[in-house]
Design a protein around this motif. Structure first.
Motif, PDB file in Angstrom:
ATOM      1  N   SER A   1      -7.534   3.610   0.134  1.00 51.39           N
ATOM      2  CA  SER A   1      -6.163   3.107   0.048  1.00 51.39           C
ATOM      3  C   SER A   1      -5.792   2.922  -1.423  1.00 51.39           C
ATOM      4  CB  SER A   1      -6.023   1.782   0.797  1.00 51.39           C
ATOM      5  OG  SER A   1      -6.893   0.795   0.252  1.00 51.39           O
ATOM      6  N   GLY A   2      -4.565   3.301  -1.747  1.00 54.41           N
ATOM      7  CA  GLY A   2      -4.008   3.095  -3.079  1.00 54.41           C
ATOM      8  C   GLY A   2      -2.734   2.289  -2.982  1.00 54.41           C
ATOM      9  N   GLY A   3      -2.555   1.323  -3.882  1.00 56.07           N
ATOM     10  CA  GLY A   3      -1.428   0.419  -3.771  1.00 56.07           C
ATOM     11  C   GLY A   3      -0.578   0.335  -5.019  1.00 56.07           C
ATOM     12  N   GLU A   4       0.498  -0.414  -4.865  1.00 57.55           N
ATOM     13  CA  GLU A   4       1.389  -0.645  -5.999  1.00 57.55           C
ATOM     14  C   GLU A   4       0.784  -1.594  -7.029  1.00 57.55           C
ATOM     15  OE1 GLU A   4       4.998  -2.018  -4.329  1.00 57.55           O
ATOM     16  OE2 GLU A   4       5.472  -0.124  -3.298  1.00 57.55           O
ATOM     17  N   ASP A   5      -0.337  -2.220  -6.708  1.00 50.46           N
ATOM     18  CA  ASP A   5      -1.031  -3.072  -7.671  1.00 50.46           C
ATOM     19  C   ASP A   5      -1.966  -2.281  -8.570  1.00 50.46           C
ATOM     20  OD1 ASP A   5      -2.822  -2.340  -5.762  1.00 50.46           O
ATOM     21  OD2 ASP A   5      -3.556  -4.359  -5.314  1.00 50.46           O
TER      22      ASP A   5
ATOM     23  N   ILE B   1       0.864  -1.182   0.000  1.00 53.47           N
ATOM     24  CA  ILE B   1       0.000   0.000   0.000  1.00 53.47           C
ATOM     25  C   ILE B   1       0.898   1.229   0.000  1.00 53.47           C
ATOM     26  CG2 ILE B   1      -1.785   1.256   1.255  1.00 53.47           C
ATOM     27  CD1 ILE B   1      -2.736  -1.376   2.386  1.00 53.47           C
ATOM     28  N   SER B   2       0.707   2.100  -0.965  1.00 50.92           N
ATOM     29  CA  SER B   2       1.557   3.282  -1.099  1.00 50.92           C
ATOM     30  C   SER B   2       0.970   4.513  -0.424  1.00 50.92           C
ATOM     31  CB  SER B   2       1.805   3.580  -2.579  1.00 50.92           C
ATOM     32  OG  SER B   2       0.575   3.722  -3.265  1.00 50.92           O
ATOM     33  N   VAL B   3      -0.357   4.617  -0.320  1.00 53.87           N
ATOM     34  CA  VAL B   3      -0.986   5.790   0.294  1.00 53.87           C
ATOM     35  C   VAL B   3      -2.323   5.356   0.890  1.00 53.87           C
ATOM     36  CG1 VAL B   3      -2.012   6.449  -1.923  1.00 53.87           C
ATOM     37  CG2 VAL B   3      -1.799   8.158  -0.098  1.00 53.87           C
TER      38      VAL B   3
END
Length: 512
Positions: free
Chosen positions: A165-169, A151-153
């Motif tokens: 939530s925002g992720g690297e996927d 999870i990046s943010v």
């Protein structure tokens, strides 16, 4: 009231000079620096500051260990709390009943005790899990597998209703906060409120645009696929897609929702207006909508572009040593990593991968102030207001006073909280000075007597009896005769008045 900027560097665990990093709280307009946190660093979006002033805390994640660092205002690092795994990003939310994030809430003339810390702390891990703790007790309320990659943010909405939530996927997940923390209802299957999968590369930043109405929540997400996408959370629809020529690292919005600002990997900051004048009708219209795709054209005249971050750092030996930069690292392009904006929408605060932080004027796009550079990339920037009752006009450094009622945060639990409400123990802090004054027993009796009398006084005439003291005299017989004569006169007048009243009643009754 004065506005300040808090910024912190990313640091490098492999470099011994990384321990010299410092997080600052500095003013926009004056050279005053209100606070600094020694040995403070964190990854991108890995910091959360509760506020500015005594009693506030700073939470940061560690880049190499499963630890959460807690800094107390005016006291530096205060605690190191172990967490189940290494966290990448953090977000805080206050309790819905709290007024501006803590302290005492006044209700009905009484001061109700609230927590001196925010309500929930959410963290995103490298494995894609979401963790939510209750700060007052350290209870672990949620562990949820949300993303396939890290999870990046992660951010709460201003109202606290949603957690995004925002992720690297390349996925963006929207969750209801109450669904995630409903540990007392085992029948609830926690599912995301909605999800967005339009991005093709990792999500780098997001903001939730709130207009005060829950049905009008807008979500802005940016990604390394060079796109900015606008969503409506309640309808789960893609409204607009903006396409740039380079990757996007960060985003912020104007407080009046007039424009967006995105930081690019080439060191420039691009302004995206949300409204424009129609040349045919001369009417101000909104930009985008209906899944429209807008390509941002090249801006050769720099009418909507800030380029002050593209200026290379001077290649001097002393500066390289202070910034821990080698020649190879110096040749790399400088990217804008963090953005924030002042409350009046006139100043833009930006940080880059070279450790520099600038305050620029939005109208002229010129730098009006630069802060001392950090020794690594800037990982987090946020603006705050210092209330006037905290700042002493004659001594601005009084804000650095530590909190006398400071208490340590309970250690975070590693297992989920019990589903039995009876086992949920809550600690409250009793306020020292109450608005209700203490009264004696006699005063309490008198107040109760007055309250009882108010129920008996059904008419407009107050039937309360006031006792007056009669001075004692030696001639009691004369006083008694005087009182008897007055009583006889009152009785005679009353009898006469009653007879007249009866005659009038008989007269009008015969007349009818």
């Amino acid at each position: 009231m004065e506005e300040v900027a808090f910024f912190i560097a990313e640091g490098n665990p492999a470099d011994k000079h990384s321990q010299e990093s410092v997080a600052f709280v500095s003013s926009f307009q004056t050279p005053q620096q209100y606070a600094s946190f020694r040995q403070a660093d964190c990854p991108r979006h890995g910091a959360a500051l509760t506020g500015v002033g005594p009693g506030e805390r700073l939470f940061t994640t560690s880049k190499s260990k499963a630890l959460l660092n807690v800094y107390s205002w005016g006291k530096g690092i205060d605690q190191r709390i172990a967490v189940p795994e290494q966290l990448e990003c953090l977000s805080l939310v206050s309790h819905p009943s709290a007024n501006n994030g803590g302290g005492l809430k006044e209700s009905g003339g009484n001061n109700l005790p609230l927590f001196r810390v925010p309500w929930l702390l959410a963290g995103g891990s490298k494995s894609g899990r979401i963790y939510i703790w209750e700060l007052a007790l350290g209870n672990l309320l949620c562990v949820k597998d949300a993303h396939y990659q890290g999870i990046s943010v992660i951010k709460f909405s201003d109202c606290g209703t949603f957690l995004v939530s925002g992720g690297e996927d390349a996925r963006v997940m929207v969750w209801r906060t109450l669904d995630l923390i409903s540990v007392y209802n085992e029948e609830i299957s926690v599912k995301p409120f909605t999800s967005f999968t339009d991005h093709t590369l990792s999500v780098t930043d997001l903001i939730i645009l709130s207009s005060g109405i829950i049905n009008d929540l807008k979500l802005y997400t940016v990604s390394r696929d060079s796109t900015l996408r606008v969503y409506d959370i309640m309808t789960s629809k893609l409204l607009t897609t903006y396409i740039t020529s380079v990757s996007i690292e960060c985003i912020t919005k104007d407080p009046a929702n007039r424009s967006l600002y995105i930081g690019l990997t080439n060191g420039s900051i691009r302004t995206i207006p949300l409204y424009q004048i129609n040349p045919n009708t001369s009417v101000l219209e909104s930009v985008g909508g209906n899944s429209k795709i807008i390509t941002l054209d090249h801006d050769p005249n720099l009418t909507n572009t800030f380029v002050h971050h593209q200026q290379k750092v001077e290649a001097t030996a002393s500066l390289h040593k202070s910034l821990n930069k080698t020649k190879d690292e110096e040749d790399k392009p400088i990217s804008v990593t963090c953005l924030d904006i002042s409350m009046d929408g006139t100043s833009l605060i930006s940080g880059d991968s070279a450790g520099r932080v600038f305050v620029s004027d939005i109208v002229t796009r010129q730098v009006v102030k630069s802060f001392p550079p950090c020794n690594s990339s800037i990982s987090f920037i946020q603006t705050f207001f210092i209330p006037q009752h905290i700042i002493d006009n004659n001594n601005p450094s009084s804000i650095n006073k530590s909190d006398k009622k400071h208490r340590l945060i309970p250690p975070f639990k590693r297992v989920l909280a019990s589903s039995k409400p009876s086992e949920h123990i809550l600690n409250l802090e009793i306020p020292a000075d109450l608005s209700v004054k203490e009264e004696s027993f006699d005063e309490w009796l008198n107040n109760k007597a007055q309250e009882e009398l108010q129920f008996k006084n059904l008419g407009s005439i107050d039937s309360s009896i006031t006792l007056t003291s009669v001075p004692k005299t030696n001639d009691d017989s004369a006083r008694i005769q005087d009182l008897e004569s007055k009583l006889a006169a009152v009785s005679e007048a009353y009898t006469d008045l009653r007879s007249q009243h009866e005659k009038l009643i008989d007269h009008y009754s015969k007349k009818d």
